[in-house]
Design a protein around this motif. Sequence first.
Motif, short mmCIF file in Angstrom:
data_model
loop_
_atom_site.label_atom_id
_atom_site.label_comp_id
_atom_site.label_asym_id
_atom_site.label_seq_id
_atom_site.Cartn_x
_atom_site.Cartn_y
_atom_site.Cartn_z
N ASP A 164 0.83 -1.21 0.00
CA ASP A 164 0.00 0.00 0.00
C ASP A 164 0.87 1.26 0.00
O ASP A 164 0.57 2.24 -0.71
N THR A 165 1.93 1.25 0.80
CA THR A 165 2.82 2.43 0.84
C THR A 165 3.53 2.61 -0.49
O THR A 165 3.63 3.74 -1.01
N PHE A 166 3.99 1.52 -1.06
CA PHE A 166 4.65 1.57 -2.37
C PHE A 166 3.68 2.10 -3.44
O PHE A 166 4.06 2.89 -4.31
N THR A 167 2.43 1.68 -3.35
CA THR A 167 1.44 2.12 -4.33
C THR A 167 1.29 3.63 -4.30
O THR A 167 1.28 4.30 -5.34
N LYS A 168 1.19 4.20 -3.10
CA LYS A 168 1.04 5.66 -2.98
C LYS A 168 2.28 6.38 -3.53
O LYS A 168 2.18 7.33 -4.31
N ASP A 172 2.46 8.77 -7.07
CA ASP A 172 2.89 10.17 -7.15
C ASP A 172 4.00 10.34 -8.18
O ASP A 172 4.02 11.32 -8.94
N GLU A 173 4.91 9.36 -8.20
CA GLU A 173 6.09 9.47 -9.06
C GLU A 173 5.71 9.44 -10.55
O GLU A 173 6.31 10.16 -11.35
N ASN A 178 0.82 9.97 -16.73
CA ASN A 178 -0.52 9.37 -16.87
C ASN A 178 -0.50 7.85 -16.65
O ASN A 178 -1.27 7.11 -17.23
N ILE A 179 0.44 7.42 -15.80
CA ILE A 179 0.45 6.02 -15.37
C ILE A 179 -0.23 6.00 -14.00
O ILE A 179 0.24 6.63 -13.05
N ARG A 180 -1.37 5.31 -13.93
CA ARG A 180 -2.13 5.25 -12.68
C ARG A 180 -1.72 3.99 -11.90
O ARG A 180 -1.54 2.92 -12.49
N GLY A 238 -3.33 6.18 -6.86
CA GLY A 238 -2.85 6.22 -5.47
C GLY A 238 -3.82 5.63 -4.47
O GLY A 238 -3.53 5.58 -3.27
N SER A 239 -4.98 5.15 -4.94
CA SER A 239 -6.03 4.67 -4.03
C SER A 239 -5.84 3.20 -3.69
O SER A 239 -5.33 2.43 -4.48
#
Length: 247
Positions: A164-168, A172-173, A178-180, A238-239
């Motif tokens: 989850d932390t890596f996902t957030k 952002d990075e 436009n990569i979600r 980021g969700s």
Amino acid sequence: MTQRPVCLITGGSAGIGAACARLAAPDYDLVLNYRASRSDAEAVQKDVEAAGAKCVIVQGDVANPDDIQTIFKAADDSFGRIDVLINNAGIVADAAPLTQIDHARLTRMMNVNVIGAILVAKEAVIRMQAQGDGGAIINLSSAAARLGSGNQYLDYAASKGAIDTFTKGLSDEVAPDNIRVMSVRPGIILTDIHGKGGQPDRAERLGPMVPMKRAGTAEEVAEAILWLASAKASYITGSALDVTGGR
Ligand code: NAP
């Protein structure tokens, strides 16, 4: 003819990964990674090809960096692009308190669930950035990331907290490209993973304790994943999405 979007699924031979492949087949060509069972992967391949997808299957252990290169080489050679990554391969272990969890178990858990998933995402990002037209990465987390899973497998829960932390952070990075990047947190889902963790009846046993009074299915999780991957979720990044029946 316009190329169909390409979806790479790690751990696509069983459970949630296989359900994602079958649901994705009408809309995507597929790269399906499996670790051990080629026959299971071939069964999924047969189904998705019958539904109109081109599909390549590739053996590889995501804990092995060389195998990750092999998986992406198969994608490069077969399709030359990746639009969606379903970063799904994951393991649990037997229920145990911390005092009975040793270094070898922790190393395997983190190598597969965290380091493997991060390196797989890295290879996808390299390609999506080079393509220049965006993409979507869905990381498989777990409700365990919120619950902690004390007395069951807190090492597994900690590995999913890391996801989850890596996902957030990754979202952002790569948002400017436009990569979600999203995570999905399944709750108690009817797949074989529970048997692999020594509790084959876990989903049936714990299902009635879920607010919705039942375990979920791999197909219900796949629906959420494929929706996040689609243009219908174009302003989501980021969700972490819980698919837990309220757990
Ligand atoms: P599953 O039925 O055990 O399937 C897991 C898939 O991943 C299999 O294809 C498996 O192949 C593959 N895999 C395992 N280790 C691998 C490795 N090192 N390299 C490549 N592939 C590997 O599990 P699932 O229930 O579908 O779980 C999928 C994801 O959802 C996992 O990340 C899991 O943590 C997460 N999740 C599941 C639940 C649940 O209740 N089912 C709940 C929360 C989160 P082999 O069988 O050949 O190893």
